[in-house]
Design a protein around this motif. Sequence first.
Motif, short mmCIF file in Angstrom:
data_model
loop_
_atom_site.label_atom_id
_atom_site.label_comp_id
_atom_site.label_asym_id
_atom_site.label_seq_id
_atom_site.Cartn_x
_atom_site.Cartn_y
_atom_site.Cartn_z
N LEU A 155 0.83 -1.20 0.00
CA LEU A 155 0.00 0.00 0.00
C LEU A 155 0.86 1.25 0.00
N ASP A 156 0.40 2.27 -0.71
CA ASP A 156 1.09 3.55 -0.75
C ASP A 156 0.04 4.64 -0.85
N ALA A 157 0.48 5.89 -0.80
CA ALA A 157 -0.46 7.00 -0.95
C ALA A 157 -1.24 6.84 -2.26
N GLY A 158 -2.55 6.98 -2.18
CA GLY A 158 -3.41 6.82 -3.35
C GLY A 158 -3.98 5.43 -3.52
N SER A 159 -3.50 4.46 -2.73
CA SER A 159 -4.03 3.10 -2.85
C SER A 159 -5.48 3.05 -2.36
N PRO A 160 -6.37 2.36 -3.10
CA PRO A 160 -7.75 2.21 -2.62
C PRO A 160 -7.79 1.28 -1.42
N LEU A 161 -8.70 1.55 -0.50
CA LEU A 161 -8.80 0.71 0.69
C LEU A 161 -10.24 0.73 1.21
N THR A 162 -10.75 -0.45 1.53
CA THR A 162 -12.08 -0.60 2.13
C THR A 162 -11.88 -1.19 3.52
N VAL A 163 -12.55 -0.60 4.50
CA VAL A 163 -12.34 -0.96 5.90
C VAL A 163 -13.68 -1.23 6.58
N SER A 164 -13.75 -2.32 7.32
CA SER A 164 -14.86 -2.57 8.23
C SER A 164 -14.28 -2.68 9.63
N GLY A 165 -14.91 -2.01 10.60
CA GLY A 165 -14.37 -2.04 11.94
C GLY A 165 -15.24 -1.29 12.92
N GLU A 166 -14.60 -0.68 13.91
CA GLU A 166 -15.34 0.07 14.91
C GLU A 166 -14.53 1.30 15.33
N VAL A 167 -15.22 2.29 15.84
CA VAL A 167 -14.56 3.53 16.25
C VAL A 167 -14.07 3.37 17.69
N ARG A 168 -12.82 3.72 17.93
CA ARG A 168 -12.21 3.62 19.26
C ARG A 168 -11.72 4.99 19.71
N THR A 169 -11.70 5.20 21.03
CA THR A 169 -11.17 6.44 21.59
C THR A 169 -10.24 6.13 22.75
N PHE A 170 -9.28 7.02 22.99
CA PHE A 170 -8.50 6.96 24.23
C PHE A 170 -8.03 8.37 24.57
N ASN A 171 -7.74 8.59 25.86
CA ASN A 171 -7.30 9.89 26.32
C ASN A 171 -5.80 10.03 26.15
N ASN A 172 -5.39 11.09 25.47
CA ASN A 172 -3.98 11.38 25.25
C ASN A 172 -3.47 12.24 26.40
N ARG A 173 -2.65 11.67 27.26
CA ARG A 173 -2.13 12.39 28.43
C ARG A 173 -0.72 12.92 28.23
N SER A 174 -0.24 12.88 26.98
CA SER A 174 1.13 13.33 26.71
C SER A 174 1.25 14.85 26.71
N GLY A 175 0.11 15.54 26.55
CA GLY A 175 0.16 17.00 26.45
C GLY A 175 0.44 17.49 25.05
N VAL A 176 0.66 16.57 24.11
CA VAL A 176 0.94 16.92 22.72
C VAL A 176 -0.26 16.48 21.86
N GLY A 177 -0.81 17.42 21.10
CA GLY A 177 -1.93 17.08 20.23
C GLY A 177 -3.25 17.06 20.98
N SER A 178 -4.27 16.52 20.33
CA SER A 178 -5.61 16.51 20.89
C SER A 178 -5.68 15.65 22.14
N ARG A 179 -6.54 16.04 23.08
CA ARG A 179 -6.69 15.28 24.33
C ARG A 179 -7.42 13.97 24.08
N LEU A 180 -8.45 14.00 23.23
CA LEU A 180 -9.19 12.79 22.89
C LEU A 180 -8.77 12.31 21.51
N VAL A 181 -8.23 11.11 21.44
CA VAL A 181 -7.76 10.54 20.18
C VAL A 181 -8.82 9.56 19.68
N ILE A 182 -9.26 9.76 18.45
CA ILE A 182 -10.31 8.92 17.87
C ILE A 182 -9.76 8.25 16.61
N SER A 183 -9.91 6.94 16.53
CA SER A 183 -9.42 6.20 15.37
C SER A 183 -10.39 5.06 15.06
#
Length: 208
Positions: free
Chosen positions: A61-89
């Motif tokens: 896979l590289d930039a521009g490659s087609p991709l189909t994904v089935s899954g679920e949304v996950r969250t976790f709290n980022n306590r590093s102080g860098v970037g968003s506090r709530l990380v969603i993937s």
Amino acid sequence: MQTNNNKIFLRGRLAAPPSLSHTNHGVEYMLLPLSVCRLSGAEDTLHVIASREQLSALPPLDAGSPLTVSGEVRTFNNRSGVGSRLVISIFARSLSQEEGEDENHLELSGTICKPPVLRTTPLGRTICDMILAANRRYGRADYLPCIAWGSLAYRCGAMEVGGRLALEGRLQSRIYTKEIDGQTQERTAFEVSIMSLAGEEEYIDPNA
């Protein structure tokens, strides 16, 4: 603890090559930034997490490659102080390279865990912000920011903490700026855009 519905289906193209996200119990997980077009032409870039073993079953896979994904949304709290506090993937359950129109469809149910906030944008549009807690199978929960518009916003604004909600929508990204120590930083927020309430029990009032 009741397990909630949390299913997402995405079809798009990689915005960048896969990169190492983290290692857990000896398993390497890769980050796949997936670009998915909306009907309006705008693009959402969403963070898909998949194991290196899952990727080994696909062509390189590289930039521009087609991709189909089935899954679920996950969250976790980022306590590093860098970037968003709530990380969603998106935690990928399956990956493939089907060609087709871009797609972004989320089925989600959970419990309202903060009072919904009904407000009006500077352009006069009515929106409602809310947080939905979706329980996983193993005792954890994902806390997902959701947004509704128009008449649906009024319905959501009348809901109460503890109420159970089932919905269909899409996971979208939004770029914003934040000033930290006198410097402006560009960040990306992720939220669920509610398209409709779904299921036989689309909303259960906690006081009913």
